[in-house]
Scaffold this motif. Structure first.
Motif, PDB file in Angstrom:
ATOM      1  N   LYS A  79       0.840  -1.188   0.000  1.00  0.00           N
ATOM      2  CA  LYS A  79       0.000   0.000   0.000  1.00  0.00           C
ATOM      3  C   LYS A  79       0.880   1.244   0.000  1.00  0.00           C
ATOM      4  CE  LYS A  79      -3.873  -2.238   2.244  1.00  0.00           C
ATOM      5  NZ  LYS A  79      -4.696  -2.388   1.083  1.00  0.00           N
ATOM      6  N   ASN A  80       1.867   1.266  -0.917  1.00  0.00           N
ATOM      7  CA  ASN A  80       2.788   2.380  -1.056  1.00  0.00           C
ATOM      8  C   ASN A  80       2.648   2.985  -2.443  1.00  0.00           C
ATOM      9  OD1 ASN A  80       3.724   1.643   1.445  1.00  0.00           O
ATOM     10  ND2 ASN A  80       5.576   0.687   0.680  1.00  0.00           N
ATOM     11  N   CYS A  81       2.836   4.302  -2.518  1.00  0.00           N
ATOM     12  CA  CYS A  81       2.847   5.005  -3.797  1.00  0.00           C
ATOM     13  C   CYS A  81       4.289   5.081  -4.285  1.00  0.00           C
ATOM     14  CB  CYS A  81       2.266   6.400  -3.630  1.00  0.00           C
ATOM     15  SG  CYS A  81       2.344   7.393  -5.127  1.00  0.00           S
ATOM     16  N   ILE A  82       4.544   4.685  -5.533  1.00  0.00           N
ATOM     17  CA  ILE A  82       5.915   4.676  -6.032  1.00  0.00           C
ATOM     18  C   ILE A  82       6.405   6.071  -6.421  1.00  0.00           C
ATOM     19  CG2 ILE A  82       5.798   2.295  -6.804  1.00  0.00           C
ATOM     20  CD1 ILE A  82       5.423   3.313  -9.637  1.00  0.00           C
ATOM     21  N   ILE A  83       5.510   7.028  -6.603  1.00  0.00           N
ATOM     22  CA  ILE A  83       5.903   8.381  -6.989  1.00  0.00           C
ATOM     23  C   ILE A  83       6.125   9.260  -5.761  1.00  0.00           C
ATOM     24  CG2 ILE A  83       5.237  10.451  -8.287  1.00  0.00           C
ATOM     25  CD1 ILE A  83       5.855   7.982 -10.027  1.00  0.00           C
ATOM     26  N   THR A  84       5.140   9.331  -4.867  1.00  0.00           N
ATOM     27  CA  THR A  84       5.226  10.231  -3.713  1.00  0.00           C
ATOM     28  C   THR A  84       5.773   9.557  -2.469  1.00  0.00           C
ATOM     29  OG1 THR A  84       2.949   9.749  -3.074  1.00  0.00           O
ATOM     30  CG2 THR A  84       3.306  11.622  -4.536  1.00  0.00           C
ATOM     31  N   LYS A  85       5.981   8.234  -2.506  1.00  0.00           N
ATOM     32  CA  LYS A  85       6.500   7.453  -1.380  1.00  0.00           C
ATOM     33  C   LYS A  85       5.569   7.481  -0.163  1.00  0.00           C
ATOM     34  CE  LYS A  85      10.274   6.793  -3.709  1.00  0.00           C
ATOM     35  NZ  LYS A  85      10.149   5.859  -4.770  1.00  0.00           N
ATOM     36  N   LYS A  86       4.296   7.731  -0.392  1.00  0.00           N
ATOM     37  CA  LYS A  86       3.333   7.696   0.712  1.00  0.00           C
ATOM     38  C   LYS A  86       3.104   6.258   1.131  1.00  0.00           C
ATOM     39  CE  LYS A  86       0.846  11.921  -0.134  1.00  0.00           C
ATOM     40  NZ  LYS A  86      -0.396  12.570   0.190  1.00  0.00           N
ATOM     41  N   LYS A  87       2.952   6.032   2.437  1.00  0.00           N
ATOM     42  CA  LYS A  87       2.720   4.701   2.979  1.00  0.00           C
ATOM     43  C   LYS A  87       1.776   4.815   4.170  1.00  0.00           C
ATOM     44  CE  LYS A  87       7.006   5.049   5.569  1.00  0.00           C
ATOM     45  NZ  LYS A  87       8.318   4.489   5.792  1.00  0.00           N
ATOM     46  N   PRO A  88       1.252   3.697   4.665  1.00  0.00           N
ATOM     47  CA  PRO A  88       0.318   3.762   5.790  1.00  0.00           C
ATOM     48  C   PRO A  88       0.957   4.377   7.036  1.00  0.00           C
ATOM     49  CG  PRO A  88       0.232   1.612   4.780  1.00  0.00           C
ATOM     50  CD  PRO A  88       1.377   2.337   4.154  1.00  0.00           C
ATOM     51  N   MET A  89       0.134   5.145   7.768  1.00  0.00           N
ATOM     52  CA  MET A  89       0.564   5.728   9.040  1.00  0.00           C
ATOM     53  C   MET A  89      -0.259   5.089  10.152  1.00  0.00           C
ATOM     54  SD  MET A  89       0.874   9.775   7.981  1.00  0.00           S
ATOM     55  CE  MET A  89       0.187  10.224   9.504  1.00  0.00           C
ATOM     56  N   PHE A  90       0.285   5.060  11.347  1.00  0.00           N
ATOM     57  CA  PHE A  90      -0.399   4.470  12.484  1.00  0.00           C
ATOM     58  C   PHE A  90      -0.632   5.538  13.534  1.00  0.00           C
ATOM     59  CE2 PHE A  90       2.012   1.170  10.415  1.00  0.00           C
ATOM     60  CZ  PHE A  90       1.074   0.169  10.279  1.00  0.00           C
ATOM     61  N   GLY A  91      -1.777   5.412  14.213  1.00  0.00           N
ATOM     62  CA  GLY A  91      -2.103   6.371  15.253  1.00  0.00           C
ATOM     63  C   GLY A  91      -3.224   5.839  16.114  1.00  0.00           C
ATOM     64  N   ASN A  92      -3.862   6.732  16.834  1.00  0.00           N
ATOM     65  CA  ASN A  92      -4.953   6.360  17.724  1.00  0.00           C
ATOM     66  C   ASN A  92      -6.258   6.947  17.242  1.00  0.00           C
ATOM     67  OD1 ASN A  92      -3.493   4.857  19.640  1.00  0.00           O
ATOM     68  ND2 ASN A  92      -2.775   6.735  20.611  1.00  0.00           N
ATOM     69  N   ASN A  93      -7.314   6.159  17.372  1.00  0.00           N
ATOM     70  CA  ASN A  93      -8.668   6.625  17.124  1.00  0.00           C
ATOM     71  C   ASN A  93      -9.236   7.034  18.480  1.00  0.00           C
ATOM     72  OD1 ASN A  93     -10.917   7.191  15.703  1.00  0.00           O
ATOM     73  ND2 ASN A  93     -11.643   5.077  15.535  1.00  0.00           N
ATOM     74  N   ARG A  94      -9.592   8.292  18.653  1.00  0.00           N
ATOM     75  CA  ARG A  94     -10.039   8.801  19.948  1.00  0.00           C
ATOM     76  C   ARG A  94     -11.557   8.944  19.967  1.00  0.00           C
ATOM     77  NH1 ARG A  94      -6.611   9.243  24.353  1.00  0.00           N
ATOM     78  NH2 ARG A  94      -4.514   9.550  23.587  1.00  0.00           N
ATOM     79  N   SER A  95     -12.186   8.394  21.008  1.00  0.00           N
ATOM     80  CA  SER A  95     -13.625   8.536  21.190  1.00  0.00           C
ATOM     81  C   SER A  95     -13.911   9.810  21.985  1.00  0.00           C
ATOM     82  CB  SER A  95     -14.173   7.322  21.934  1.00  0.00           C
ATOM     83  OG  SER A  95     -13.692   7.311  23.267  1.00  0.00           O
ATOM     84  N   HIS A  96     -15.191  10.095  22.231  1.00  0.00           N
ATOM     85  CA  HIS A  96     -15.551  11.281  23.017  1.00  0.00           C
ATOM     86  C   HIS A  96     -15.050  11.155  24.455  1.00  0.00           C
ATOM     87  CE1 HIS A  96     -17.825  13.333  19.953  1.00  0.00           C
ATOM     88  NE2 HIS A  96     -18.464  12.199  19.659  1.00  0.00           N
ATOM     89  N   ALA A  97     -14.950   9.926  24.957  1.00  0.00           N
ATOM     90  CA  ALA A  97     -14.432   9.697  26.309  1.00  0.00           C
ATOM     91  C   ALA A  97     -12.906   9.612  26.326  1.00  0.00           C
ATOM     92  CB  ALA A  97     -15.031   8.413  26.875  1.00  0.00           C
ATOM     93  N   LEU A  98     -12.271   9.915  25.181  1.00  0.00           N
ATOM     94  CA  LEU A  98     -10.823   9.890  25.001  1.00  0.00           C
ATOM     95  C   LEU A  98     -10.215   8.505  25.175  1.00  0.00           C
ATOM     96  CD1 LEU A  98      -9.692  13.268  26.582  1.00  0.00           C
ATOM     97  CD2 LEU A  98     -10.088  12.727  24.187  1.00  0.00           C
TER      98      LEU A  98
END
Length: 76
Positions: free
Chosen positions: A3-22
């Protein structure tokens, strides 16, 4: 397939999904990848690549031949 772009070198990023209760749950942010066909004048055929939406706009601006040469030079 990756899941990488060969031109812009974009790839998946990882992070947190925050709910209303954090509450934090893991989330994967995927780049906007599309399959697109570009016509190559030198090769006289279509080239089908998996590319990000920003990469499509970049190729339309500079031309597919510029990136084909750049990728070939990088491979050597």
């Amino acid at each position: 397939m990756s899941k990488n772009c060969i031109i812009t070198k974009k790839k998946p990023m990882f992070g947190n999904n925050r709910s209303h209760a954090l509450n934090a749950t893991k989330k994967k942010f995927l780049p906007n990848l599309q399959y697109h066909k570009f016509w190559s004048e030198k090769k006289k055929r279509f080239i089908r690549i998996k590319i990000s939406n920003k990469g499509i706009r970049t190729i339309e601006k500079k031309g597919i031949e510029f990136f084909i040469e750049k990728i070939i030079k990088k491979g050597k």
